[in-house]
Design an enzyme around this catalytic site. Sequence first.
Site, short mmCIF file in Angstrom:
data_model
loop_
_atom_site.label_atom_id
_atom_site.label_comp_id
_atom_site.label_asym_id
_atom_site.label_seq_id
_atom_site.Cartn_x
_atom_site.Cartn_y
_atom_site.Cartn_z
N ARG A 228 51.43 23.75 36.46
CA ARG A 228 51.45 24.61 35.29
C ARG A 228 50.68 23.92 34.16
O ARG A 228 50.48 22.70 34.18
CB ARG A 228 52.88 24.89 34.85
CG ARG A 228 53.64 25.77 35.83
CD ARG A 228 55.12 25.83 35.51
NE ARG A 228 55.39 26.47 34.22
CZ ARG A 228 56.61 26.59 33.71
NH1 ARG A 228 57.66 26.09 34.36
NH2 ARG A 228 56.79 27.20 32.56
N ASN A 235 56.29 27.93 24.92
CA ASN A 235 57.32 27.28 25.74
C ASN A 235 58.40 26.67 24.87
O ASN A 235 59.60 26.77 25.17
CB ASN A 235 56.70 26.18 26.61
CG ASN A 235 55.90 26.71 27.77
OD1 ASN A 235 54.84 26.20 28.07
ND2 ASN A 235 56.38 27.73 28.45
N ARG A 294 46.02 27.97 27.05
CA ARG A 294 46.84 26.81 27.38
C ARG A 294 46.44 26.16 28.71
O ARG A 294 46.59 24.95 28.88
CB ARG A 294 48.32 27.17 27.38
CG ARG A 294 48.73 28.35 28.27
CD ARG A 294 50.15 28.79 27.88
NE ARG A 294 50.69 29.87 28.69
CZ ARG A 294 50.53 31.16 28.42
NH1 ARG A 294 49.77 31.53 27.39
NH2 ARG A 294 51.10 32.08 29.18
N GLU A 314 49.15 34.65 33.66
CA GLU A 314 50.59 34.78 33.88
C GLU A 314 50.98 36.24 34.07
O GLU A 314 50.26 37.16 33.65
CB GLU A 314 51.35 34.16 32.69
CG GLU A 314 52.88 34.23 32.78
CD GLU A 314 53.47 33.53 34.01
OE1 GLU A 314 53.12 33.94 35.13
OE2 GLU A 314 54.29 32.62 33.84
N HIS A 380 50.20 29.34 35.79
CA HIS A 380 51.46 29.69 35.14
C HIS A 380 52.56 29.82 36.19
O HIS A 380 52.28 29.94 37.37
CB HIS A 380 51.29 31.00 34.36
CG HIS A 380 50.10 31.00 33.46
ND1 HIS A 380 50.15 30.61 32.15
CD2 HIS A 380 48.80 31.30 33.72
CE1 HIS A 380 48.93 30.68 31.62
NE2 HIS A 380 48.11 31.11 32.55
#
Length: 441
Positions: A228, A235, A294, A314, A380
Amino acid sequence: MRQPLYSLHPRDLSPHVLAMVGLPARGKTSIARKITRYLSWLGHPTRVFNVGNYRRNLLGAHHPANFFDPQNREARRTLDEMAMAALDDLLAWLGGGGEVAIFDATNSTRARRQIVSERCRDKGYPVVFIESICGDEAIVETNVRETKLRSPDYEGVDASEAVRDFRARIAHYARAYETVTDLESSYIKIIDVGRQLMLNRIHGYVPARLVPLLMNMHVAPRPIWLTRHGESIFNQQGLLGGDADLSPHGEAYARNLAAFIRGRARELGEASGMPGEPAWIPDDVVVWTSSLRRTMQTSRPLTQRSISWRALDEIDAGVCEGMTYDEIRLKMPHVFEARSADKFRYRYPRGESYEDVIQRLDPLIIELERQRSPMLVIAHQAVLRALYAYLMDKPPHTCPSLPIPLHTVIELIPTAYGCEERRFQLGPEVQSVGEAAIAHP
């Protein structure tokens, strides 16, 4: 907002039979298992019926090469009975609701293939023969030593004696071998592990869907690393989805990941290459990310040449994007309860389900199989669960419960019959606010 991917494959798929053909040590069982893994992952109940297993279960494992001599009539009659027992079970399984059955045997004569075709045709099941032909002796030798010598047939037998005996077994089959012809049936011929494919009368969803997979299969060993992205701002806050930047913890993980991959690629490359000439170096690693910030930020300390795929984004949480699980439970209890009841199939309103994620990853699986270099996939949780389920042959409905923690590298090295797995936690363990809740809905 992405449009949800509704079913891309027919739910009312009629049963099919795939019958393997080929001399021993031509990778038939490996191909059969890979097909089974792929179709099962896509949601089609698929099962292999291996005649060798029937022989071992009913007659025991140890049979010398002369047992397989076509002139040994008593042994031939026994082997034919084992094949028919496997075929009986295969037909019964399809009649009970199976979709794709794979008859894994040498099926090396026209007479045997005619029996298989006729019995399946009587039940209304189309047959496609998948013939593996390999004239590359180096590949055959590798198959013999890396797979057949580990077979129960040679448990406790000296390696050199086992090689001699198995070579004699191959010679017996070769004397009676008849390749599949255009007049027999539909077929796919795989020559020298995908160097060439020959197709004859290939119709329907299943055979056509398998062609890209079979074209891109290979036996070159290489690691696949799944991880990930580093911890993101979302998060930390327990928020779903979004396109947030990395947190300071996430940035530290990106640096740790780069150092780990460089060192691990060098270590594995030296172990698998020739002395002084590693099989791969860190620059050979192919890096895939999603299109979200990310994941790309996580890749940058390692490379500026990562490849971004929207298919790796994701799971789309739809109207729940940017919310916490507690907010969903309080503000949308019907959504929370419905997803808790079936996390695999439940589709977020205007979003996706895990089942949808698998369907959009399907084309990427073919590209993954094609790669021969070491690979790092930075993506993800839901997406990596789906990829992990494919690579490790896990039932698709288990995806939502597969553990893919933050700041952990999952190393998978494909082998003939599966993947070897190791996990590496890099730096302090980090669990986001939302991640603790993910295991419960």
